[in-house]
Scaffold this motif. Structure first.
Motif, PDB file in Angstrom:
ATOM      1  N   VAL A  15      -2.031   4.322  31.599  1.00 55.94           N
ATOM      2  CA  VAL A  15      -1.661   4.349  30.180  1.00 55.94           C
ATOM      3  C   VAL A  15      -2.196   3.123  29.447  1.00 55.94           C
ATOM      4  O   VAL A  15      -2.847   3.243  28.402  1.00 55.94           O
ATOM      5  CB  VAL A  15      -0.131   4.447  30.023  1.00 55.94           C
ATOM      6  N   VAL A  16      -1.956   1.929  29.991  1.00 59.45           N
ATOM      7  CA  VAL A  16      -2.415   0.708  29.324  1.00 59.45           C
ATOM      8  C   VAL A  16      -3.938   0.624  29.366  1.00 59.45           C
ATOM      9  O   VAL A  16      -4.587   0.276  28.372  1.00 59.45           O
ATOM     10  CB  VAL A  16      -1.781  -0.545  29.961  1.00 59.45           C
ATOM     11  N   GLY A  17      -4.534   0.967  30.521  1.00 62.17           N
ATOM     12  CA  GLY A  17      -5.993   0.925  30.628  1.00 62.17           C
ATOM     13  C   GLY A  17      -6.671   1.864  29.648  1.00 62.17           C
ATOM     14  O   GLY A  17      -7.594   1.471  28.920  1.00 62.17           O
ATOM     15  N   THR A  18      -6.200   3.104  29.603  1.00 56.09           N
ATOM     16  CA  THR A  18      -6.773   4.079  28.680  1.00 56.09           C
ATOM     17  C   THR A  18      -6.477   3.700  27.232  1.00 56.09           C
ATOM     18  O   THR A  18      -7.335   3.830  26.349  1.00 56.09           O
ATOM     19  CB  THR A  18      -6.222   5.483  28.971  1.00 56.09           C
ATOM     20  N   GLY A  19      -5.245   3.231  26.967  1.00 58.16           N
ATOM     21  CA  GLY A  19      -4.889   2.817  25.614  1.00 58.16           C
ATOM     22  C   GLY A  19      -5.705   1.638  25.138  1.00 58.16           C
ATOM     23  O   GLY A  19      -6.121   1.580  23.977  1.00 58.16           O
TER      24      GLY A  19
END
Length: 286
Positions: A15-19
């Motif tokens: 989630v954080v990486g993609t965001g």
């Protein structure tokens, strides 16, 4: 406790990486080909090292200790082929849903991205700049495609943590954590591929970044599935590790390495791949 650890780690990775990729896509200047090329090469090298020196080595060590039969290498090969094939088909689906709308893709064009604009699909803007609806739809297609693509990548993290008897104790060590970090890096351009067409299609940047981050949620589901399957018995652990290895080998040789070399046509991406393998080896060994 182990499941909670895996959920937290994969939330950050997926989630954080993609965001974060979505945020970069919202503010990026389109002159970063060389930087992205080296980032992809380095991530590919670390992935390759973890797969070869850890994930695929673990079943062999199990065979040597007598917990797995002598034909274990055959099981590993079948599982690797299955993992490679599944991710290949998912990427084929993504390509068909996105590239077919862009007119310059023809038989003389590389099958994979050779430019940052192609990698993040901002070339949809050039083709559909007079139709925000088409751009918005392209972004939604990428969001769902990337979400589907993140499921087997999450299984890689879960299967890697399944090697350890205590995932909580290996929170910041071992192949599980290494894979989570590298997949997080790999998710950056994927997040960019979702946010750019959404924003170009008229969606507000905060909302586009939020939707981009949510497309990383299947990483968590995949990680829980990979960890649960790997914990059933030794056979399932070997199958999970083999499947995870195949999935990552496709990501390395079918995505990251071709894209990095095409984006910067020199020997430097290959050299950075080599550095990534060395760093990955040291991380696995220590």
């Amino acid at each position: 406790m182990d499941y909670l650890v895996i959920i937290v780690i994969t939330l950050i990775s997926g989630v954080v990486g993609t965001g974060l990729g979505g945020v970069i896509g919202a503010v990026l200047k389109r002159d970063s080909n060389k930087i992205v090329s080296l980032l992809l090469s380095f991530a590919a090298g670390i992935m390759l090292a973890v797969v070869c020196f850890d994930l695929m080595n673990e079943p062999i060590e199990m065979m040597k200790t007598g917990t797995m039969p002598e034909f274990t290498p055959v099981i590993v090969v079948v599982a690797v082929i299955a993992g490679y094939g599944v991710v290949y088909l998912l990427n084929l689906l993504i390509d068909k849903k996105t590239n077919r709308e862009v007119k310059h893709i023809d038989e003389n064009h590389p099958a994979t991205a050779d430019d940052l604009d192609e990698l993040i699909h901002s070339n949809h803007y050039e083709t559909h700049k007079n139709s925000k609806t088409n751009l918005f739809v392209a972004g939604l297609v990428m969001m769902f495609a990337i979400a589907l693509h993140n499921l087997p990548e999450g299984m890689v993290i879960g299967a890697s943590y399944a090697i350890s008897t205590d995932a909580a104790a290996s929170l910041f060590t071992g192949s599980g954590f290494i894979m989570a970090v590298v997949i997080g890096l790999h998710n950056l351009p994927e997040g960019m591929a979702v946010s750019v067409p959404l924003i170009s299609g008229g969606m507000g940047k905060p909302k586009a970044v939020l939707l981009t981050a949510l497309s990383g949620l299947p990483t968590v589901l995949g990680a829980l599935l990979g960890y649960a399957l790997g914990g059933i018995n030794d056979i399932m652990l070997v199958l999970s590790l083999g499947f995870a290895s195949g999935a990552m080998l496709y990501v390395v040789f079918g995505e990251l390495l071709p894209e990095s070399i095409l984006m910067w046509r020199s020997k430097l991406p290959a050299f950075v791949l080599f550095i990534g393998v060395i760093v990955g080896f040291l991380l696995v060994m220590f």
